[in-house]
Every structure is written in C-alpha cells, then in structure tokens.
Design a protein around this motif. Sequence first.
Motif, short mmCIF file in Angstrom:
data_model
loop_
_atom_site.label_atom_id
_atom_site.label_comp_id
_atom_site.label_asym_id
_atom_site.label_seq_id
_atom_site.Cartn_x
_atom_site.Cartn_y
_atom_site.Cartn_z
N HIS A 150 0.83 -1.20 0.00
CA HIS A 150 0.00 0.00 0.00
C HIS A 150 0.86 1.25 0.00
CE1 HIS A 150 -3.84 -1.98 1.14
NE2 HIS A 150 -3.00 -2.91 1.56
N THR A 151 0.45 2.25 -0.77
CA THR A 151 1.00 3.59 -0.67
C THR A 151 -0.18 4.51 -0.38
OG1 THR A 151 0.78 4.03 -3.02
CG2 THR A 151 2.87 3.10 -2.30
N LYS A 152 0.08 5.80 -0.31
CA LYS A 152 -0.98 6.73 0.06
C LYS A 152 -2.14 6.74 -0.93
CE LYS A 152 -1.77 11.49 1.45
NZ LYS A 152 -1.18 12.80 1.67
N ASN A 153 -1.85 6.75 -2.23
CA ASN A 153 -2.91 6.87 -3.23
C ASN A 153 -3.02 5.69 -4.17
OD1 ASN A 153 -3.58 9.51 -2.37
ND2 ASN A 153 -1.83 10.31 -3.50
N GLN A 213 -3.97 2.28 -9.45
CA GLN A 213 -4.34 3.57 -8.87
C GLN A 213 -5.77 3.92 -9.28
OE1 GLN A 213 -1.69 6.74 -9.89
NE2 GLN A 213 -2.57 8.11 -8.36
#
Length: 132
Positions: free
Chosen positions: A84-87, A107
């Motif tokens: 997971h990343t922020k967006n 994304q």
Amino acid sequence: MLKQMFMTTIAVAALGLGANTVVQAPATVAAQGVYQEIPQAYRGTWQLKHATWSAKKNSQITITARSFKSQFGSYAGQNLGVSHTKNAISVFQIAGGMQVGAFNHLQRTSYQQHAALTWSFNGQSMTYVRTH
C-alpha cells in the motif's frame, strides 16, 4: 607460496562478490503485511477502456480481497503480495516470502466521469472502468 594462496583467495572472493551483484536473487519482501487484503475500493470487475499498448479489446480484470486475475496473469492466496502507498497499491507475486514477480501498480482515477482504475506495468498503462 603463502602470498600466492592469499591473492588467489582474494581474487575468488572478489569474483564471488561481483557475480552476486550481477545475478540478482529474488528480492526479500520487506513489508510485514505482504499478505494483506486488497482494499475494498479496488475490488470488483473492471473492463478495459484505454491502453497505451496493444491489448485484447474488452479484456477484464477481476479483483477480490485475496486475488488478482487478468489476461496477463493471476495471483491468489499465498502467491499474492500487496503493498500500500498513500494513493495506490501494488500487487506482485511472492513465493517463500520472496518477491518473484514485477510490481503491478494500481491507482484509482476517473475516466469520462466514471470510477476507473489505472494499471501500470513496465512503463505501460491501461485504464479500466468498473462494470456494473
């Protein structure tokens, strides 16, 4: 004689280190939660709308909590790693706690005012729209 053995040992060790840097082993998965579920926002069946490279028309990807299925490959269960990343998220294949496949970057976005998903892989991208 001792000097020659010492130099031979140094040369073999240097070759061993050099070969190790050229031939890369599978990357150890650093994240503690590689077996995480795919977030709810990414789940569902998505249909291809636009691609930057040649792809089968009307192809679909299906994403559930623990699987990712597409025409290019499928990962499920213990073979699916999620980062997971922020967006965005990345899904990849794992085996024995090691990453053995490349990252598939997903994304959330919009496409002609519809919820969409952009899938990037090796510098190419595809845009999918959720099917209803």
